[in-house]
Design an enzyme around this catalytic site. Structure first.
Site, PDB file in Angstrom:
ATOM      1  N   LYS A 182       8.944 -15.555  39.600  1.00 13.29           N
ATOM      2  CA  LYS A 182       8.468 -16.189  37.886  1.00 13.29           C
ATOM      3  C   LYS A 182       7.918 -17.685  38.147  1.00 13.29           C
ATOM      4  O   LYS A 182       6.702 -17.702  36.963  1.00 13.29           O
ATOM      5  CB  LYS A 182       9.608 -17.159  37.527  1.00 13.29           C
ATOM      6  CG  LYS A 182      10.816 -18.237  36.186  1.00 13.29           C
ATOM      7  CD  LYS A 182      11.529 -18.111  36.396  1.00 13.29           C
ATOM      8  CE  LYS A 182      12.231 -18.363  34.497  1.00 13.29           C
ATOM      9  NZ  LYS A 182      13.639 -19.326  34.594  1.00 13.29           N
ATOM     10  N   ASP A 199      19.415 -13.960  31.804  1.00 12.26           N
ATOM     11  CA  ASP A 199      18.814 -15.965  32.458  1.00 12.26           C
ATOM     12  C   ASP A 199      18.336 -15.502  33.556  1.00 12.26           C
ATOM     13  O   ASP A 199      18.441 -15.343  35.020  1.00 12.26           O
ATOM     14  CB  ASP A 199      20.082 -16.399  32.648  1.00 12.26           C
ATOM     15  CG  ASP A 199      19.911 -17.639  33.664  1.00 12.26           C
ATOM     16  OD1 ASP A 199      18.420 -17.813  33.654  1.00 12.26           O
ATOM     17  OD2 ASP A 199      20.683 -18.207  34.170  1.00 12.26           O
ATOM     18  N   GLU A 213      15.386 -21.955  27.596  1.00 13.45           N
ATOM     19  CA  GLU A 213      16.291 -21.999  28.813  1.00 13.45           C
ATOM     20  C   GLU A 213      17.213 -23.153  28.413  1.00 13.45           C
ATOM     21  O   GLU A 213      18.822 -23.136  27.756  1.00 13.45           O
ATOM     22  CB  GLU A 213      16.326 -22.148  30.180  1.00 13.45           C
ATOM     23  CG  GLU A 213      16.228 -20.726  30.744  1.00 13.45           C
ATOM     24  CD  GLU A 213      14.844 -21.309  32.272  1.00 13.45           C
ATOM     25  OE1 GLU A 213      14.649 -22.146  32.509  1.00 13.45           O
ATOM     26  OE2 GLU A 213      14.641 -19.665  32.189  1.00 13.45           O
ATOM     27  N   ASP A 242      18.377 -29.339  35.081  1.00 16.41           N
ATOM     28  CA  ASP A 242      19.067 -27.638  35.402  1.00 16.41           C
ATOM     29  C   ASP A 242      18.153 -27.991  36.883  1.00 16.41           C
ATOM     30  O   ASP A 242      16.903 -27.762  36.622  1.00 16.41           O
ATOM     31  CB  ASP A 242      18.259 -27.250  34.408  1.00 16.41           C
ATOM     32  CG  ASP A 242      17.921 -25.506  34.565  1.00 16.41           C
ATOM     33  OD1 ASP A 242      18.125 -25.147  35.592  1.00 16.41           O
ATOM     34  OD2 ASP A 242      17.634 -24.599  33.870  1.00 16.41           O
TER      35      ASP A 242
END
Ligand code: AMP
Length: 615
Positions: free
Chosen positions: A69, A7, A170, A191
Site C-alpha cells: 500500500k 479495509d 478510512e 489510527d
C-alpha cells in the site's frame, strides 16, 4: 449476489458485509477476522496470501511482498527513501511507474496486481463464507491519498474482478462505524495499525464528513513494537547461547511470530511466557539443541518501546494545530488499528486529552473514548455500511466526503491557480475562464495540478493535455478558455478545456494518474480469472500446510512439556510423526501431507486416551 466493504490495510486487511441490516466482519478461510496484507510467490509457482505468506516471509524474503500500500499509485521518485531498504526489489518502468521484482516467477508486478491478490483472497473467502456471489465492494483509503493513489486502488479492485462502488476515507469509515454520522460532531480518529500511524480530525454535520486535518507517521506502527521486542529477545538469546540466531532463518521466523504473540498477550496480561522449545535444532557449534524460555513483563515491553510510544504524541498535537482546535473542542476520540489495544497507547491518549482538561469535568473515558467496536475492524465495518447505503439496503442519506487536496491548473509565472479547493464536498463541478497570453496563440497546454502550495514545482502534476486549433484573434483581443473540473464521488477528476467562441474542446479523465492503462488492467483481470481455478487447488494445499504446520508446532510444545509423564516410545513416535510432516511439507503433495497429518492426529488422540486412563 452481495457486496462487501474492504479495509485494505498496510499490514492487515479486513472484509465485512451487511446481513439483515447489521454489519459484520467475515472471517477468512483460516478462521481469522484479519488477513495479513502479504502476498508471496514461491519457487514452485504458488501464490500465497495472508497468514500463509507471512509464515514463510523470513525464508523467502525476495518474493514476499508486504506494505505494498505504501507504493500504490506512486512513482518511484515519490516514495520514501526509507522504503528503498526493503528485502524485495523495487524498480521502475520506462514511465517511472513502480514495479516489484519477483524472482520466483521471473517477472515484475505492479503494486495494483499485488494488492489485487489480497482483494481477491478477501472476496473469495467472503464468497465461501456467505455462500453467495460477491461482485461489488467499497474499499477504504487513507485520507491523504492523492488522485492517483485513489485510482490505483480502484484498479486493484477491478483486477480482482470487483465493481468498486466507492472508495472512502478510512477515518470517515471508522466514524461511520461508530455511528458518528448522526450528530454534528468533531472527532479525532487515532489510527495506529501495523505499519502506519494516522491522526485525522473530522467535522461531521448533515451527513458530510469534512477532514479538517490529517497527519501521521508513515513509518510507525505495531510492527516497530515487534521489532524492538525481537531485538531484545535476540540479544538475550545470542548472549546466553553464544550463537547468532540470524544465521537460522527458520528459527528467526518462529521468534518473530512469538514476539508478536507476546505483545498481544501483554495488552491483557501483566506478563507473558515466551516458550520456544528446539528453537535451534542443529546448532552450527555441534552442541545440543537450543530452547528459548523467557518471561516478558508489560513493564519491560513499555520500557523497550518508550520512544515509539512517545512518538505518537506529536502527530496528535500537530493535527489539532492544523485544524486550529483545542482538545476541549473534541466531542469524540475514535480508536482505530490493532495497536491501539496496547495499554500504554491508551494511556498516552488519555494523558494528551486530559492534560489540558480539568479531570473532574469528564473523568469517564467512555464519554470521549469510543472503543465499542474492535479497533482493527472499525474501518471495514464502515466500508460495509457505506456499501449497504449505496446498495439501498440501509435507509440513510448518502454519505459524502470532501476533496483531500486542492485541484487546479498551471498559469503564467509557474503558479498554480486553484479551481476546486480542498475540503469541497464531492461530487463537485467548478469552472474558471482563462485567456490566452497572445492573440496569435493557437494552442494551450493544460497542466493539471494538486496540492496546496503556491508554485507549480511544489505541487503534484497529475495530468497534462492540449487544446489545439484555437482561432487567432485580433491584436487587442484574446481567446477565452473555460476550464471545467468535474470530480466524482470517488475523488476521480475529469478536466475539460473549451474555447468559448468555437466551442472546440478537449478533456481528460485523470485516469492516467493510475500507473496502468485500460488494456493492461483487462489483461490482468483475464490472468487473474485464468489462475482462479488453479489457485483454488493451491489454496486447499496451502490451508492443509498451515494446519499441519501449526498443529505440529503446537504438539511439539505439548509433548516437550509432557515428556516426563509419558512413555519414551510414545514420545519418540510422536516426534517421528512431527518430523514426517515437516519432511512432507516441501513436496506439496496433498495426499502425502494429509496422511502424515492424520497420523499425527491419530497418535495424539491415542496419547490423550492413555493419559486420561492414567489419571
Ligand atoms: P491493523 O493494521 O489495524 O490490523 O493492526 C495490526 C497491528 O496491530 C499489528 O502490529 C498487530 O500485532 C497489532 N495488534 C493486534 N492486536 C493487538 C493487541 N491485542 N495488542 C497489541 N497489538 C495488537
Amino acid at each position: 449476489m452481495t457486496y462487501i466493504g474492504i479495509d485494505l490495510g498496510t499490514t492487515n486487511s479486513v472484509v465485512a458485509t451487511i446481513k439483515d441490516g447489521i454489519p459484520y466482519v467475515i472471517p477468512n478461510s483460516e478462521g481469522s477476522r484479519t488477513t495479513p496484507s502479504i502476498v508471496a510467490y514461491t519457487k514452485n509457482q504458488k501464490i500465497l496470501v495472508g497468514k500463509l505468506a507471512k509464515r514463510q516471509s523470513v525464508i523467502n524474503p525476495k518474493n514476499t511482498f508486504f506494505s505494498i500500500k505504501r507504493f500504490i499509485g506512486l512513482r518511484k521518485n515519490e516514495i520514501d527513501t526509507q522504503l528503498k531498504k526493503l528485502p524485495y526489489d523495487i524498480i521502475e518502468d520506462s514511465n517511472n511507474n513502480i514495479k516489484i521484482k519477483c524472482p520466483a516467477f521471473n517477472t515484475v508486478f505492479s503494486p495494483e496486481e499485488i494488492s489485487a491478490q489480497i482483494i481477491r483472497k478477501l472476496t473469495d473467502d467472503a464468497k465461501l463464507h456467505l455462500n453467495e456471489e460477491v461482485t461489488k465492494a467499497v474499499i477504504t483509503i487513507p485520507a491523504y491519498f492523492n488522485a492517483s493513489q485513489r485510482q490505483a486502488t480502484i484498479d486493484a479492485g477491478k483486477i480482482a474482478g470487483l465493481e468498486i462502488l466507492r472508495i472512502i476515507n478510512e477515518p470517515t469509515a471508522a466514524s461511520l462505524a461508530y455511528g458518528l454520522d448522526k450528530k454534528n460532531k468533531t472527532i479525532l480518529v487515532f489510527d495506529l495499525g501495523g505499519g502506519t500511524f494516522d491522526v485525522s480530525i473530522l467535522d461531521v454535520s448533515d451527513n458530510v464528513f469534512e477532514v479538517l486535518a490529517t497527519t501521521g507517521d508513515v513509518n510507525l506502527g505495531g510492527d516497530d513494537f515487534d521489532k524492538n521486542l525481537i531485538s531484545w529477545l535476540i540479544d538475550i538469546f545470542n548472549k546466553k547461547e553464544n550463537l547468532n540466531i540470524l544465521d537460522y532463518p527458520k528459527s528467526l521466523q518462529r521468534l518473530t511470530e512469538a514476539a508478536e504473540q507476546a505483545k498481544i498477550q501483554l495488552s491483557t496480561h501483566e506478563e507473558t511466557e515466551i516458550s520456544l522449545p528446539f528453537l535451534i535444532t542443529k546448532p552450527k557449534d555441534g552442541g545440543e539443541p537450543r530452547h528459548l524460555n523467557l518471561t516478558v513483563t508489560r513493564k519491560i515491553f513499555e520500557k523497550i518501546n518508550n520512544d515509539l510510544i512517545n512518538r505518537c504524541k506529536k502527530p496528535v498535537e500537530q493535527a489539532l494545530l492544523d485544524a486550529k482546535l483545542d482538545v476541549s473542542d473534541l466531542d469524540d476520540v475514535v480508536l482505530v488499528g490493532g495497536s491501539t489495544r496496547i495499554p500504554a497507547i491508551k494511556e498516552l491518549i488519555r494523558s494528551i486529552i486530559f492534560e489540558k482538561l480539568d479531570e473532574s469535568i469528564n473523568p469517564d473515558e467512555s464519554v470521549w473514548l469510543n472503543n465499542s467496536i474492535n479497533p482493527d475492524e472499525a474501518v471495514a465495518i464502515g466500508a460495509a455500511l457505506q456499501a449497504g447505503i449505496l446498495a439501498g439496503d440501509l435507509k440513510q442519506m448518502l454519505l459524502l466526503d470532501v476533496t483531500p487536496l486542492s485541484l487546479g491548473v498551471e498559469t503564467i509565472g509557474e503558479v498554480m491557480t486553484k479551481i476546486i479547493n480542498r475540503n469541497t464536498t464531492v461530487p463537485a463541478s467548478r469552472f474558471k475562464t482563462f485567456i490566452t497570453s497572445s492573440h496569435l496563440q493557437r494552442s494551450v497546454e493544460i497542466n493539471v495540478l494538486q496540492g496546496e502550495r503556491e508554485f507549480v514545482k511544489d505541487n503534484q502534476l497529475i495530468g497534462s493535455f492540449y487544446l489545439n486549433d484555437i482561432p487567432t484573434q485580433t491584436e487587442d483581443s484574446r481567446a477565452q478558455i473555460d476550464i471545467t473540473f468535474d470530480i466524482n464521488e470517488n475523488g476521480i477528476l475529469e478536466v475539460k478545456a473549451q474555447e468559448k467562441k468555437t466551442k472546440r474542446h478537449t478533456a481528460i479523465l485523470i485516469e492516467n494518474t493510475s500507473t496502468l492503462d485500460d488494456t493492461m488492467i483487462q489483461s490482468m483481470v483475464n490472468d487473474a480469472e485464468k489462475y482462479a481455478e488453479q489457485d483454488k487447488e493451491k489454496r486447499k494445499l496451502a490451508e492443509l500446510s498451515t494446519q499441519a504446520t501449526v498443529y505440529a508446532d503446537d504438539m511439539e510444545k505439548e509433548i516437550e512439556l509432557l515428556k516426563p509423564t509419558i512413555n519414551r516410545y510414545d514420545f519418540l513416535q510422536i516426534k517421528k510423526a512431527i518430523q514426517q510432516i515437516r519432511n512432507d511439507l516441501p513436496s506439496n503433495n496433498f495426499k502425502t501431507l494429509k496422511s502424515s497429518y492424520d497420523e499425527l492426529i491419530r497418535l495424539i488422540n491415542l496419547l490423550k486416551i492413555k493419559l486420561k486412563k492414567k489419571n
